[in-house]
Design an enzyme around this catalytic site. Structure first.
Site: not given
Length: 1088
Positions: A193, A947, A974, A991
């Site tokens: 090629l 939490r 969070i 986001h």
């Protein structure tokens, strides 16, 4: 937790891999087996003497030393099944299996695979007999001059001959002289090629491909590509010869196609796939595959990787590459120069001392060791390719200059290296290449293709006076041949307006051409003219031949209906003028009328003349800016099914083409019985009829006398349009009117009704100066008499469909909340917002929810009288009236003091008991009833041990409302790991960047600092790691010159308002879901 990683190999590639892995915060130590002097006791990196050929021993070593990841550098261990054995023993290993590695380990397998899957490559044939191979070389009808050992030969098993004799000699050397040992038992003879050779690599997890920047290796030993072939004497990256379009073509037609093909054959390919390509005049073709990083390509590619290599590898092994695509430096270039021992690639001396490392370091260069060893406290040579010096600079020329300074600084006896690495790229960049029209975005070939495609359509419109042949500078029309004796030419021009927007949204382009023709030929009928020929103007930013052909085919078909020839037109491709997918249309019609038959006959119009109304097919082509605004505000969209059949959408109904009246009305207009004709176009009934009346006259119409299509009633109702607005904007079911003498009205009506639906709708009257030219009686009543059954059925059917219950968590203004509310209010929505929770009280987002009648809760310490972090009800506005007044007042009183709440908190039952109270509604309402309460129900985080327990209480509230899906619209709290795990695949976040780029806070600032030209927004499923979940939907936003964080933020917000609702509908409709492997699964059949 930081992990131990093992890299297999001893070359410069393995040093570069260890160097990049050591930069990861996830990595505590990188062991290299066996390694070299550069990987010995180098910070996090150290060597190991564990045997890599004994897989059982290696597995035990990995387990004993808690190796969490093994990265395989060279090809031989991959071909021997190291990945199969380690993965089978539970050790994570990066690279393809032995079967998949056949793409490199067996050239004959690789070539056959390429043929099976239609991947472009050189013509070839495999042989086990040298005589047959030589016979093929001499008889092939192409230059069969490339001879390859089919097996692994350390990157050196390829001989490119200059003639047939040389190719036959190569066959004998490989097969009879065993130059490459057992690797040469089978040879592949290939076509030679011609073109530029490049290396295109990618990460792949077996499904997704993540291309790396293209590189170019230099195989020949000496400058100017002279001397024998080697394993590689240097490389640079990126290769500028590969344009963005070509890069995408290589990705799609070679890399992705290869990965898909391996998957189809039951051998998923996971790891790094390296395609050696030749850029031929026929496009890129595969020379060979490697199943790992190239050496020295690895040393120029990895320095440009901005992402964490450990994270990319983990995502690849886990099948999550699509959600963790690597990010590359786009404003840098890298050059690496190999320093080799004298005599390489033949025999060479070892043990020669190497000096100058400190000088190279002072120059800011990276030196990756290969054939080096430690001896008596010194570093000495121990291989053919000794080391590579890599420079990273802003461009290739400066990078090459710096790399050459490095190799000059590092010294050992007899060192060989090239000084021209990247010379092809530099010549390419220096060469003054003239721009082409296609470079600017105008594809002349595509335009020519379009002309050839539409020629038959135009030819089919030929008529007496015109052949309608396209391609000349101008079109001709012979009026005498058309039968005219004393003609007056009449012309008209028009467009289609924003009806085009609906056609483009609905991707329905075949009828808009009739609108264009109709708007022009219906106008010239007002002079009594027969349309003779038509010219069109089609303008776009980028020509889509298929779309343009559909539009112009519609124009040609409409010309046949109108009896005129499509004589020519203009196709204007104007980059930057139109957004992708947009186009505009204009038309120009020319007709003729004999001098004595011209209309209107103003002098004959008299008091008492009758107005005949001819039916329209619908809205026709006017008022669509208002139509689009009404649809936007309504509960429907253009995909909503309307009518008795689910096959017809609102968009298709609105795109019903404008009627063409020329053939049906011309005989009537030429009869001498018609005094005037008016086309009801822009301006509706009120502004078009006066255009054909003498000044002293007006008309009075009765809207009860004709049938108004239901679409007009719906538009009036949804837009709350006044009677005058309807009559001034729309045709209201009348596409054209005729003014005739009262005595002839019935006869003319019968003539018209042979072809068109028509009615006697009013009369001409002599008006006083101040009276309106057009009076339309009973229009509002007629419009409101429709029951709107078609539209009612559509809305009712959609309303009765079960909708996914959504909770939206916010922290502020809630602009994305507003977009979600608007989207879910539509009857076509698959989702319904049942609850809004804010972690701040008194924010605008809560007021938005209240205005929409959506219950709200607040988790906040800012609300007066509430403990910090409490969650309480926010009553809806509607419940602050009537019976609720007294209860609300009591609620306010309790919130007004700190003490009662504190006492209440102190006396609160244990959390479990308290949660049960939250699950029931006040006043005996059943659990889950969407009704606000008057007194604040509080979940105080201080009553919970962690939490996680507090999030569990929030979770109970979500259960109370039977929430199925959560949207985080600017929610700043969070979420805990257990909460995210429980709602896995059911939490969406947005986001403000195109993830995986620019994660975390300050995305806009990072975008501007990085200097990228495109950013956007990403809607993704929430995972425990921040901004790392599978991506559902993205929309790109260009970064403009001079952008600030504020200006960029505004444009990204606009994109968010489109992207978040779109993603919500995809998930709620189950068109998209999160698979068990953490990847997106598509099921488009779920969507209507």
């Amino acid at each position: 937790m930081a992990n131990q990683v093992l890299v297999i190999g001893s070359g410069g590639r393995e040093h570069a891999l260890a160097w990049k892995l050591a930069q990861s915060a996830h990595v505590k130590q990188v062991l290299v087996a066996p390694g070299n002097a550069g990987t010995a006791n180098n910070g996090k990196i150290s060597n190991s003497d564990i045997s890599i050929s004994n897989h059982a021993t290696l597995i035990q070593f990995c387990k004993d030393n808690e190796i969490k990841l093994v990265v395989v550098g060279p090809e031989v261990p991959l071909a021997s099944g190291i990945v199969d054995d380690l993965a089978g023993a539970g050790v994570r290993c990066f690279g393809p299996t032995a079967k998949a590695a056949q793409l490199e380990s067996s050239k004959s397998f690789s070539k056959a695979f390429l043929d099976r899957h239609g991947i472009p490559t050189a013509r070839w044939k495999a042989f086990t007999n040298p005589k047959e191979a030589c016979s093929f070389i001499t008889s092939a009808d192409f230059p069969a001059l490339v001879v390859k050992a089919s097996g692994l030969a350390a990157g050196k098993g390829v001989i490119v001959a200059t003639n047939k004799e040389g190719a036959c000699k190569a066959v004998n050397e490989i097969m009879q002289d065993k130059t490459f040992g057992a690797a040469g038992e089978t040879v592949v003879v290939e076509e030679l090629l011609v073109g530029e050779e490049v290396s295109c690599l990618c990460f792949t997890d077996g499904v997704t491909v993540a291309p790396m920047p293209p590189a170019q290796d230099h195989k020949r030993l000496m400058d100017g590509d002279q001397g024998p072939n080697t394993g590689g004497m240097g490389a640079y990256c990126p290769a500028p010869q590969i344009s963005k379009d070509l890069f995408l073509k290589i990705r799609d037609t070679i890399l992705q196609k290869t990965v898909d093909g391996m998957k189809e054959e039951g051998v998923p390919y996971i790891g790094v796939l390296y395609a050696g390509l030749m850029l031929t005049s026929d496009g890129p073709k595969v020379l060979e595959f490697n199943c790992r990083f190239g050496d020295p390509e690895c040393q120029v590619i990895l320095p440009l990787l901005k992402s964490d290599l450990y994270e990319v590898i983990e995502a690849t092994i886990s099948g999550k590459l699509s959600s963790s695509m690597p990010v590359w430096s786009e404003d840098s270039a890298a050059v690496t120069v190999v320093m080799a021992s004298e005599g390489y690639p033949g025999s060479y001396a070892k043990g020669l001392e190497i000096t100058g490392f400190s000088k190279a370091k002072e120059l800011g260069l990276e030196v990756f060791h290969a054939g080096t060893a430690g001896k008596d406290g010194k570093i000495v040579t121990s291989g053919g390719r000794v080391l590579t010096v890599t420079a990273i600079k802003k461009d290739l020329m400066s990078a090459l200059e710096e790399a050459n300074k490095g190799v000059a600084a590092i010294q050992f006896e007899g060192a060989i290296y090239r000084k021209d690495i990247g010379y092809r790229a530099i010549a390419f960049l220096k060469h003054s290449r003239g721009l082409t029209y296609k470079n600017s975005g105008v594809d002349i070939a595509a335009g020519n293709s379009l002309v050839q495609n539409i020629k038959p359509f135009a030819a089919a419109t030929s008529r007496p006076g015109c052949n309608a042949e396209l391609g000349g500078f101008a079109g001709l029309f012979d009026l005498k041949a058309a039968g005219y004796k004393d003609p007056i030419l009449v012309s008209g021009t028009d467009g289609v307006g924003t009806k085009l927007k609906i056609a483009q949204v609905c991707k329905k382009h075949d009828t808009i051409g009739q609108d264009l023709v109709a708007m022009c030929v219906n106008d010239i009928l007002a002079q009594g003219a027969e349309p003779l020929f038509f010219l069109d103007y089609f303008a776009c930013g980028k020509l889509d031949v298929g779309v343009a052909q559909a539009v112009i085919a519609g124009i040609a078909e409409a010309c046949k209906k109108a009896g005129c020839a499509l004589l020519g037109g203009e196709t204007a491709e104007m980059p930057g003028m139109y957004m992708p997918g947009e186009y505009d249309l204009a038309g120009f019609a020319v007709g003729a009328v004999e001098r004595g038959q011209m209309l209107p006959q103003l002098e004959k119009v008299a008091d008492g003349d009758v107005v005949i109304g001819i039916a329209s097919s619908g809205v026709h082509s006017n008022g669509f800016s208002l139509v689009r605004k009404i649809v936007e505000k309504s509960s429907l969209d253009f995909t909503s099914s309307v009518g008795g059949s689910a096959d017809l959408t609102l968009g298709e109904l609105l795109l019903t083409p404008t009627k063409i009246y020329s053939k049906s009305l011309l005989p009537v207009l030429r009869s001498g019985h018609v005094k005037a004709y008016a086309h009801i176009t822009g301006g509706g009934l009120l502004e078009n009829i006066p255009r054909v009346l003498p000044e002293p006259y007006g008309v009075v119409l009765d809207a009860h006398s004709w049938q108004i299509p239901e679409i007009f009633s719906w538009l009036q109702k949804e837009g709350n349009l006044s009677e005058e607005e309807m009559a001034r904007t729309f045709n209201c079911g009348i596409g054209a009117i005729l003014v005739v003498e009262e005595e002839l009205a019935q006869q003319v009506l019968k003539d018209v009704q042979r072809h068109e639906e028509a009615w006697l709708i009013g009369k001409v009257f002599s008006r006083c100066t101040e009276s309106a030219r057009v009076e339309v009686n009973n229009l509002l009543r007629a419009l409101q008499s429709h029951k709107l059954q078609f539209f009612h059925n559509c809305i009712q059917d959609k309303t009765q469909t079960s909708k996914v219950k959504v909770a939206v968590l916010i922290s502020g203004t809630g602009t994305n909340l507003e977009a979600l509310i608007t989207s879910t209010k539509k009857s076509t929505s698959y989702a319904r917002i049942v609850l809004v929770i804010s972690n701040k009280s008194g924010v605008e987002g809560l007021r938005r929810a209240e205005r929409a009648g959506i219950p709200t809760k607040v988790s906040s310490g800012a609300r007066k009288g509430c403990p910090h972090g409490a969650l309480f009800w926010q009553p809806r506005q509607a419940d602050r009236k009537g019976k609720g007044k007294e209860e609300v007042a009591r609620g306010k009183g309790q919130r007004g003091t700190q003490k009662p709440l504190a006492e209440k908190a102190a006396a609160a039952p244990p959390p479990a008991s308290r949660d049960r109270r939250l699950r029931s509604s006040p006043g005996g309402a059943p659990a889950g009833a969407v009704r606000p309460v008057s007194l604040p129900q509080v979940i105080d985080h201080k009553l919970y041990g962690s939490r996680i327990e507090f999030d569990n209480a929030v979770d109970k509230v979500l259960e109370e409302f039977s929430v199925e899906l959560i949207c985080l619209a600017g929610f700043m709290r969070i979420l805990s790991g257990p909460f995210v795990k429980k709602w896995d695949g059911k939490i969406l976040n947005i986001h403000p960047s195109l993830l995986p780029s620019f994660k975390g806070a300050n995305a806009h600032k990072l975008v501007l600092q990085a200097g990228v030209r495109v950013t956007g927004c990403t809607v993704h499923f929430v995972a425990e790691e921040v901004d790392a979940g599978a991506i559902v939907f993205q929309e790109a936003v260009p970064v403009k010159v001079g952008d600030t964080e504020e200006t960029l933020s505004e444009r990204v917000k606009e994109a968010e308002h489109r992207a978040f609702p779109a993603a919500l509908q995809l998930v709620a409709s189950k068109a998209v879901c999160l698979g068990e492997n953490g990847k997106i699964c598509w099921n488009l059949e779920q969507r209507n």
